[in-house]
Design an enzyme around this catalytic site. Structure first.
Site, mmCIF file in Angstrom:
data_model
loop_
_atom_site.group_PDB
_atom_site.id
_atom_site.type_symbol
_atom_site.label_atom_id
_atom_site.label_comp_id
_atom_site.label_asym_id
_atom_site.label_seq_id
_atom_site.Cartn_x
_atom_site.Cartn_y
_atom_site.Cartn_z
ATOM 1 N N SER A 127 0.809 -1.216 0.000
ATOM 2 C CA SER A 127 0.000 0.000 0.000
ATOM 3 C C SER A 127 0.843 1.266 0.000
ATOM 4 O O SER A 127 0.415 2.299 -0.512
ATOM 5 C CB SER A 127 -0.930 -0.001 1.222
ATOM 6 O OG SER A 127 -0.179 -0.129 2.410
ATOM 7 N N LYS A 175 13.308 -0.600 -0.804
ATOM 8 C CA LYS A 175 11.888 -0.258 -0.699
ATOM 9 C C LYS A 175 11.712 1.214 -1.036
ATOM 10 O O LYS A 175 12.280 2.091 -0.376
ATOM 11 C CB LYS A 175 11.357 -0.561 0.706
ATOM 12 C CG LYS A 175 9.858 -0.317 0.823
ATOM 13 C CD LYS A 175 9.197 -1.147 1.915
ATOM 14 C CE LYS A 175 9.536 -0.664 3.297
ATOM 15 N NZ LYS A 175 8.664 -1.300 4.316
ATOM 16 N N MET A 209 18.213 -2.239 2.237
ATOM 17 C CA MET A 209 18.568 -3.333 3.143
ATOM 18 C C MET A 209 19.318 -4.415 2.376
ATOM 19 O O MET A 209 19.242 -4.475 1.139
ATOM 20 C CB MET A 209 17.304 -3.970 3.736
ATOM 21 C CG MET A 209 16.379 -3.023 4.460
ATOM 22 S SD MET A 209 14.719 -3.776 4.683
ATOM 23 C CE MET A 209 14.069 -3.618 3.001
ATOM 24 N N ARG A 257 19.589 -8.073 0.992
ATOM 25 C CA ARG A 257 18.531 -8.949 0.499
ATOM 26 C C ARG A 257 18.686 -10.328 1.120
ATOM 27 O O ARG A 257 19.753 -10.944 1.031
ATOM 28 C CB ARG A 257 18.583 -9.047 -1.021
ATOM 29 C CG ARG A 257 17.454 -9.871 -1.613
ATOM 30 C CD ARG A 257 17.505 -9.867 -3.124
ATOM 31 N NE ARG A 257 16.527 -10.778 -3.705
ATOM 32 C CZ ARG A 257 16.412 -11.041 -4.989
ATOM 33 N NH1 ARG A 257 17.241 -10.428 -5.848
ATOM 34 N NH2 ARG A 257 15.514 -11.875 -5.450
ATOM 35 N N ASP A 276 1.976 -6.090 12.482
ATOM 36 C CA ASP A 276 1.356 -6.497 11.218
ATOM 37 C C ASP A 276 1.556 -7.995 11.012
ATOM 38 O O ASP A 276 2.682 -8.448 10.772
ATOM 39 C CB ASP A 276 1.965 -5.716 10.057
ATOM 40 C CG ASP A 276 1.246 -5.991 8.742
ATOM 41 O OD1 ASP A 276 0.376 -6.876 8.701
ATOM 42 O OD2 ASP A 276 1.563 -5.319 7.744
ATOM 43 N N ASN A 324 5.244 -10.821 5.573
ATOM 44 C CA ASN A 324 6.288 -10.219 6.402
ATOM 45 C C ASN A 324 7.241 -11.264 6.982
ATOM 46 O O ASN A 324 8.118 -10.923 7.775
ATOM 47 C CB ASN A 324 5.665 -9.403 7.540
ATOM 48 C CG ASN A 324 4.978 -8.153 7.022
ATOM 49 O OD1 ASN A 324 5.287 -7.680 5.937
ATOM 50 N ND2 ASN A 324 4.040 -7.626 7.793
ATOM 51 N N ASP A 356 9.892 -6.167 7.186
ATOM 52 C CA ASP A 356 8.900 -5.080 7.279
ATOM 53 C C ASP A 356 8.563 -4.710 8.715
ATOM 54 O O ASP A 356 7.704 -5.304 9.371
ATOM 55 C CB ASP A 356 7.618 -5.443 6.533
ATOM 56 C CG ASP A 356 6.807 -4.198 6.187
ATOM 57 O OD1 ASP A 356 6.866 -3.218 6.951
ATOM 58 O OD2 ASP A 356 6.142 -4.192 5.134
#
Length: 448
Positions: free
Chosen positions: A140, A158, A245, A247, A288, A293, A307
């Site tokens: 989102s 991101k 970040m 990976r 979340d 995540n 996340d």
């Protein structure tokens, strides 16, 4: 984060006027859909109600598609309502809003490049030997791209959608108003506290420097834990709207559904162990429960945590009240449950005793895994259905409605998500054993 849609990328409206125009267009579309459906039903000899006209699949689809196109806070409100309001929403709307959790559309490459140039300058490619313009995931607020640094490090980047941060408050208000006046949100549902908190939470989530700080904090907390892997922040490239970040590879947790029972049990137990540590030791909770995540690395048998935008700190008083709540629930101590729940803020000033007892019944039910001796079989339990039915019965009683504190809502979101995840994996977890080390107030030793 979810795997991005296979549809071509669509530009994110970044100005307030363009975003408001989108919502205005949505309202017009809903009204037009009502007129068309009304004429269709009249032609068939039926006299439709306003509710019947509003809650058509076509209108619900219009809402979902426009919120997905706006992304940002508009889409996030739909996601929050679908998860936090749950069965209090009309089923037509709840089903469509749930799609928003997995239907983010990536922005086109031209808009992505504009964001990167605004943050890193026209020569931004100097930082990388490779950069993939096709996002690995989209959500989102932003989308994630794979890249490789000049020194060979594999990176996950991101990138926040343009205009998201500055449109949060107006988007939340506009979407809430739209859903209310359209009739797609029940008039009896008091979402004002949730929406106010959504604004604050979204402002935090839209600040990628804060998310980087949360990620670094968790890396420190779990540095010596052999079963978790977290990405490493590349601070020199980070900005308020770009998070860089290392990976980390892994498989989706859904892939574990075909794994041996012992491995499914182990992974679910790790997540509950982490939750209890987050609440009672760290007082720092990633709220979340989205499956995306988490990843799982079968080679190292480690869980990958991703996340940290939706991370919240809990004060010591609230944590202690929750500790007493769970201890009382474990013992079926309704007096202790009542005292702890009242301290947290679950009861309104004018609550009737029958409603109070219904709330306590739900807490007793929710603590069922804590009372179970040995591994609790989430896969075979109907606990989620029973809690849903009890919550729906209570929540639709207009004489009761009371919104609990927002911290409680976010914590319920995480706990409920883990219950559902464990059920999805068919996992068996000894919840009581995992909680007991936290059952006594810190500094007082373990309970007998």
């Amino acid at each position: 984060m979810t795997t991005p849609s296979t549809k071509p990328g669509t530009a994110v409206p970044s100005s307030r006027i363009s975003r408001l125009a989108r919502l205005g267009s949505l309202a017009s579309g809903v009204a037009g859909g009502m007129l068309a459906e009304g004429l269709r039903q009249l032609a068939q000899g039926r006299r439709p109600s306003v509710g019947d006209l509003l809650l058509t699949p076509a209108n619900a689809r219009r809402v979902a598609e426009q919120l997905a196109h706006l992304r940002g806070a508009a889409m996030k409100v739909g996601q929050l309502l679908s998860m936090d309001a749950g069965d209090l929403l009309p089923p037509e709307l709840a089903q469509i809003l749930a799609r928003l959790r997995a239907d983010a559309q990536p922005m086109p490459m031209s808009q992505l490049v504009q964001v990167l140039e605004a943050s890193w300058g026209k020569d931004w490619t100097r930082h990388f030997s490779q950069f993939s313009f096709t996002p690995m995931a989209a959500a989102s607020i932003g989308q994630v791209h794979a890249a490789q640094a000049l020194d060979g490090r594999r990176l996950a980047i991101k990138v926040q959608y343009p205009g998201v941060a500055r449109s949060i408050s107006s988007d939340v208000d506009n979407v809430a108003t739209l859903l209310r006046i359209s009739g797609l949100l029940p008039a009896s549902l008091d979402v004002a506290p949730l929406l106010d908190e959504a604004k604050r939470q979204l402002h935090d989530e839209a600040d990628y420097l804060k998310e980087a700080a949360h990620l670094q904090h968790y890396r420190g907390l779990l540095a010596d834990h052999p079963d978790f892997t977290l990405p490493e922040v590349v601070a020199e490239l980070g900005t308020a709207n770009i998070l860089v970040m290392s990976r980390v590879e892994g498989h989706a947790l859904d892939d574990l559904q075909s794994a041996p029972q012992a491995e499914r049990d182990r992974v679910a137990a790790l997540l509950f162990e982490l939750l209890f540590n987050e609440i009672f030791s760290f007082r720092h909770v990633q709220t979340d429960p989205n499956l995306a995540n988490y990843l799982y690395d079968p080679a190292s048998r480690r869980l990958v945590l991703l996340d940290f935008g939706a991370t919240r700190r809990f004060d010591a008083g609230l944590v202690e009240a929750y500790r007493r709540l769970l201890v009382a629930g474990m013992a079926r101590d309704r007096q202790g449950l009542d005292a702890a729940a009242g301290e947290i803020g679950y009861f309104g000033a004018q609550i009737e005793d029958r409603h109070r007892q219904q709330v306590l019944d739900i807490f007793v039910m929710a603590c069922e895994p804590l009372r179970h001796d040995g591994p609790y079989d989430f896969g075979r339990s109907d606990l989620a259905r029973r809690m849903r039915d009890a919550g729906m019965q209570l929540g639709t009683d207009r004489d009761f409605w009371h919104t609990p504190p927002v911290d409680a809502l976010f914590l319920h979101r995480k706990i409920g998500g883990l219950y559902l995840l464990a059920a999805r994996l068919g996992a068996r977890v000894d919840i009581r054993r995992l909680f007991l080390p936290h059952a006594a107030p810190q500094g007082t030793g373990s309970p007998a």
